[in-house]
Design a protein around this motif. Structure first.
Motif, mmCIF file in Angstrom:
data_model
loop_
_atom_site.group_PDB
_atom_site.id
_atom_site.type_symbol
_atom_site.label_atom_id
_atom_site.label_comp_id
_atom_site.label_asym_id
_atom_site.label_seq_id
_atom_site.Cartn_x
_atom_site.Cartn_y
_atom_site.Cartn_z
ATOM 1 N N LYS A 246 2.711 0.634 -6.894
ATOM 2 C CA LYS A 246 1.886 0.811 -7.806
ATOM 3 C C LYS A 246 0.854 0.735 -8.247
ATOM 4 C CE LYS A 246 5.228 2.289 -12.143
ATOM 5 N NZ LYS A 246 6.208 2.606 -12.480
ATOM 6 N N ILE A 247 0.992 -0.237 -8.121
ATOM 7 C CA ILE A 247 -0.755 -0.592 -8.760
ATOM 8 C C ILE A 247 -1.635 0.148 -7.826
ATOM 9 C CG2 ILE A 247 -2.356 -2.709 -9.569
ATOM 10 C CD1 ILE A 247 0.503 -4.360 -10.674
ATOM 11 N N GLU A 248 -1.668 -0.106 -6.742
ATOM 12 C CA GLU A 248 -2.367 0.080 -5.780
ATOM 13 C C GLU A 248 -2.940 1.458 -6.083
ATOM 14 O OE1 GLU A 248 -1.818 -2.919 -1.597
ATOM 15 O OE2 GLU A 248 -1.009 -0.677 -2.243
ATOM 16 N N LYS A 249 -1.663 2.260 -6.015
ATOM 17 C CA LYS A 249 -2.032 3.753 -6.420
ATOM 18 C C LYS A 249 -2.740 4.270 -8.043
ATOM 19 C CE LYS A 249 1.129 8.325 -7.381
ATOM 20 N NZ LYS A 249 2.282 8.466 -7.378
ATOM 21 N N LYS A 250 -2.307 3.569 -8.202
ATOM 22 C CA LYS A 250 -2.685 3.485 -9.994
ATOM 23 C C LYS A 250 -4.677 3.263 -9.928
ATOM 24 C CE LYS A 250 -0.847 1.529 -13.852
ATOM 25 N NZ LYS A 250 -1.208 2.236 -15.011
ATOM 26 N N LEU A 251 -4.826 2.229 -9.107
ATOM 27 C CA LEU A 251 -6.195 1.817 -8.994
ATOM 28 C C LEU A 251 -6.870 2.795 -8.300
ATOM 29 C CD1 LEU A 251 -5.577 -2.235 -7.574
ATOM 30 C CD2 LEU A 251 -7.542 -1.650 -9.789
ATOM 31 N N LYS A 252 -6.334 3.150 -7.076
ATOM 32 C CA LYS A 252 -6.729 4.297 -6.353
ATOM 33 C C LYS A 252 -7.490 5.890 -6.931
ATOM 34 C CE LYS A 252 -6.252 7.004 -1.903
ATOM 35 N NZ LYS A 252 -4.852 7.971 -1.361
ATOM 36 N N THR A 253 -6.517 6.139 -8.039
ATOM 37 C CA THR A 253 -6.906 6.974 -9.362
ATOM 38 C C THR A 253 -8.439 6.715 -9.297
ATOM 39 O OG1 THR A 253 -4.957 7.616 -8.919
ATOM 40 C CG2 THR A 253 -6.195 8.121 -10.970
#
Length: 286
Positions: free
Chosen positions: A67-74
């Motif tokens: 979930k954090i990695e997805k946020k970071l990707k954005t």
């Protein structure tokens, strides 16, 4: 010139953490630094151990990491900062401080994390503990990070750690305007209990003159052109806070004497500003 190589940012997974992550990403991008994103999860008491025959409650660290990695990707589309996500079990302040030390980080970035409603920017328990116990500079983010810091204010007591905090801020935020402020107490005693035979106005004039010279020397030492001397009477804390509000400063820089914590700079004044200002705060520790 001081350069940051490793930055640790402590976050939760709420929407407000986007501001903290964005500020940390922007800073890491400017400094060409690696960013380590740390999220701490408290261990459920039912999972240690199960005495009553119930199933242990585990923590989905892998799911949280994704979930954090997805946020970071954005958030990291344009800057392409090298990011590493660490999800650990334990108290947030302990985990953040431990990982920062283990990674030999140069700075910690953290949000205010207050759960109290109705007071913008008030300091939460985790941020307060990290700021007081850290051996590294701590940037406490309380506001949106859409633009770089433009107006920085550095309250000073003219001590060495205060000078170092200003020089550090100048190195890290090179395009920002930095101003210095010093608040000194003046003595006013009127009424039936006033000291007889004492010329307090003369005392205040001497104190003001000395403070003005100290401010001038300090500004020369740190190569800052703009400075202000304000009279706090007996309300130095409130005078400084009002000055910060009126100037609309987006970052306040304060020095700290290492393990003594932020209390060491201006005593209760520094702690009060750290807690009450709605501006972001950088607590510098050498």
């Amino acid at each position: 010139m001081k350069k940051l190589k490793r930055i640790v940012v402590g976050i939760d997974i709420s929407e407000k953490s986007d501001h903290v992550l964005t500020r940390a990403l922007n800073l890491a991008n400017e400094q060409k630094a690696d960013l380590f994103v740390v999220h701490a999860v408290r261990t459920p008491w039912l999972s240690v151990p199960s005495y009553f025959g119930s199933k242990d409650i585990g923590i989905d660290t892998e799911g949280i990491t994704k979930k954090i990695e997805k946020k970071l990707k954005t958030l990291n589309k344009e800057s392409k900062v090298s990011c590493f996500v660490l999800v650990k079990e334990g108290n947030a302040e302990d985990i953040i401080l431990y990982e920062a030390k283990l990674l030999r980080a140069d700075m910690i970035v953290i949000g205010a994390h207050s759960k109290r409603k109705g007071r913008k920017g008030i300091l939460g328990t985790t941020a307060q503990k990290v700021a007081h116990q850290s051996h590294l500079p701590v940037l406490i983010v309380k506001n949106s990070a859409k633009t770089p810091y433009k107006n920085i204010l550095a309250p000073t007591d003219f001590e060495r750690q205060s000078k170092q905090s200003v020089l550090f801020a100048k190195d890290i935020f090179r395009t920002s305007k930095i101003s210095i402020v010093h608040a000194f107490e003046t003595i006013y005693m009127d009424g039936p209990y006033a000291a007889v035979g004492r010329d307090l106005s003369q005392f205040n004039d001497v104190a003001r003159s000395c403070a003005q010279q100290d401010l001038k020397d300090f500004m020369k030492d740190v190569s800052v052109k703009k400075g202000k001397l304000i009279e706090g009477e007996i309300y130095t804390k409130e005078a400084l806070l009002d000055y910060i509000k009126e100037g609309k400063y987006d970052l306040v820089v304060m020095g700290s004497r290492g393990t003594a914590g932020v209390n060491a700079l201006l005593g209760s004044v520094a702690t009060y500003i750290l807690r009450e200002t709605s501006s972001d705060v950088l607590v510098y520790v050498q």
